[in-house]
Design a protein around this motif. Structure first.
Motif, mmCIF file in Angstrom:
data_model
loop_
_atom_site.group_PDB
_atom_site.id
_atom_site.type_symbol
_atom_site.label_atom_id
_atom_site.label_comp_id
_atom_site.label_asym_id
_atom_site.label_seq_id
_atom_site.Cartn_x
_atom_site.Cartn_y
_atom_site.Cartn_z
ATOM 1 N N ALA A 1 48.115 125.593 86.819
ATOM 2 C CA ALA A 1 46.945 126.202 87.455
ATOM 3 C C ALA A 1 46.456 127.427 86.691
ATOM 4 O O ALA A 1 45.248 127.681 86.604
ATOM 5 N N ASP A 2 47.374 128.198 86.135
ATOM 6 C CA ASP A 2 46.990 129.439 85.459
ATOM 7 C C ASP A 2 46.533 129.213 84.023
ATOM 8 O O ASP A 2 46.105 130.157 83.357
ATOM 9 N N ARG A 3 46.631 127.968 83.543
ATOM 10 C CA ARG A 3 46.298 127.718 82.143
ATOM 11 C C ARG A 3 45.272 126.602 81.982
ATOM 12 O O ARG A 3 45.286 125.878 80.993
ATOM 13 N N THR A 4 44.395 126.467 82.949
ATOM 14 C CA THR A 4 43.354 125.455 82.845
ATOM 15 C C THR A 4 42.005 126.084 83.146
ATOM 16 O O THR A 4 41.888 126.978 83.991
ATOM 17 N N SER A 5 40.991 125.605 82.441
ATOM 18 C CA SER A 5 39.652 126.174 82.604
ATOM 19 C C SER A 5 38.924 125.607 83.816
ATOM 20 O O SER A 5 37.931 126.180 84.260
ATOM 21 N N ASN A 6 39.378 124.484 84.353
ATOM 22 C CA ASN A 6 38.706 123.864 85.505
ATOM 23 C C ASN A 6 39.594 123.904 86.743
ATOM 24 O O ASN A 6 39.714 122.919 87.472
ATOM 25 N N PRO B 1 54.146 120.279 83.876
ATOM 26 C CA PRO B 1 52.941 120.049 83.070
ATOM 27 C C PRO B 1 53.245 119.111 81.904
ATOM 28 O O PRO B 1 54.317 119.162 81.298
ATOM 29 N N GLY B 2 52.304 118.255 81.620
ATOM 30 C CA GLY B 2 52.477 117.302 80.529
ATOM 31 C C GLY B 2 51.626 116.074 80.748
ATOM 32 O O GLY B 2 50.884 115.973 81.736
ATOM 33 N N GLU C 1 43.358 114.213 85.610
ATOM 34 C CA GLU C 1 44.002 115.506 85.431
ATOM 35 C C GLU C 1 44.258 116.082 86.819
ATOM 36 O O GLU C 1 43.363 116.075 87.673
ATOM 37 N N VAL C 2 45.462 116.574 87.048
ATOM 38 C CA VAL C 2 45.831 117.070 88.376
ATOM 39 C C VAL C 2 46.639 118.348 88.242
ATOM 40 O O VAL C 2 47.196 118.656 87.180
ATOM 41 N N LEU C 3 46.695 119.065 89.356
ATOM 42 C CA LEU C 3 47.599 120.200 89.489
ATOM 43 C C LEU C 3 48.856 119.737 90.216
ATOM 44 O O LEU C 3 48.836 118.722 90.925
ATOM 45 N N PRO C 4 49.960 120.445 90.075
ATOM 46 C CA PRO C 4 51.139 120.116 90.877
ATOM 47 C C PRO C 4 50.790 120.100 92.367
ATOM 48 O O PRO C 4 49.889 120.804 92.816
#
Length: 298
Positions: A202-207, A167-168, A65-68
């Motif tokens: 980033a704004d929609r993930t708990s970690n 995201p996806g 799982e990664v962020l942009p």
């Protein structure tokens, strides 16, 4: 012949036909069994053919799982379970040029541009007189693979390429194909097992904090491998601030500073990394090696 005699003769004829059919069936089964044994013996006696295989991981895992803006490092490995040697690549192009990354479901190209990071290499495990096995590293365009040899390359999507990642969930695989007009040499098409990349907002993930730390870590590795020391310095500094008790980001920060031509500052950083290294039976050899090399340059 009386009716009773005719019936008796017909019965004997039927029994004879049954016996003949049974004998023919037994002969046929026995013949098939012998032929099957002969085929099995022939296959067993024949030398095993080459068994090349392709494997893939991304950022060291099969699922991430990664962020942009997190770089992706696709490690492609080529192995051969057989002792029968296979050569892939050569004068007309390296084996790495025959590898491509595709979407597992459609076979389409990736959504992000990727490029080789560093040179392909082959790791050779050698016998060492009954002791611990030795390891040699070869760099060549041709991959000569057999049991005990692993050819490896990195295809990377840079932080800039991943900045616009939507995201996806993306499922990728590696493919390698070698053809040729010559009748000799290995020809075929290899496909790896897939890897999965989940891009989060980033704004929609708990970690979020953990993913931001992972982005700094992977950016550090990418920038050092891509010979971008100033970018590596910034990424390693961010990583070390997020994980101050981890000696690895400090060690890589020292590498980046040394690459910028500041050996004294790098030595100070390496010594700081030693202070946070956990106590163990194994000394931090990587740090000691760096300190010794830089000290010798004074």
């Amino acid at each position: 012949m009386t009716p009773a005699g005719r019936r008796l003769a017909a019965a004997f004829a039927a029994i004879a036909l049954i016996l003949v059919a049974s004998w023919i069936a037994r002969r046929s089964i026995e013949s098939d069994r012998r032929a099957g044994m002969a085929r099995a013996l022939t296959a067993a006696d024949a030398p095993p053919g080459p068994q090349p295989a392709l494997s893939l991981n991304v950022n060291g895992n099969r699922r991430i799982e990664v962020l942009p803006s997190t770089p992706l490092l696709f490690a492609v490995s080529l192995t051969n379970r057989s002792d029968q040697e296979v050569t892939i690549g050569g004068r007309l192009g390296s084996w790495a040029s025959r590898v491509r990354l595709t979407q597992a479901e459609t076979g389409a190209a990736l959504s992000w541009s990727v490029a080789p990071l560093g040179r392909p290499e082959t790791i050779v495990i050698t016998a060492n007189g009954g002791g611990a096995p030795g390891i040699d590293v070869e760099t060549s365009g041709a991959a000569v693979v057999r049991s005990g040899r692993v050819s490896r390359m990195i295809l990377a999507a840079s932080p800039e390429a991943m900045a616009g990642a939507r995201p996806g969930t993306y499922v990728m695989r590696a493919e390698l194909e070698q053809g040729g007009l010559m009748p000799w040499g290995w020809r075929g098409h290899l496909v790896s097992a897939p890897v999965t990349i989940v891009v989060r907002e980033a704004d929609r993930t708990s970690n979020r904090e953990a993913l931001e730390g992972a982005r700094s870590a992977m950016s550090t590795h990418y920038f050092l491998a891509a010979d971008r020391p100033e970018d590596a310095r910034r990424a390693a500094l961010d990583w070390s601030q997020r994980d101050p008790k981890n000696p690895v980001p400090l060690m890589l920060l020292g590498d980046a500073v040394a690459a910028l031509g500041r050996p004294r500052a790098a030595l100070t950083i390496y010594r700081a990394a030693l202070k946070v290294s956990p106590r163990s039976y194994e000394p931090p050899a990587l740090l000691y090696d760096r300190i010794v090399k830089l000290s010798a340059r004074k």
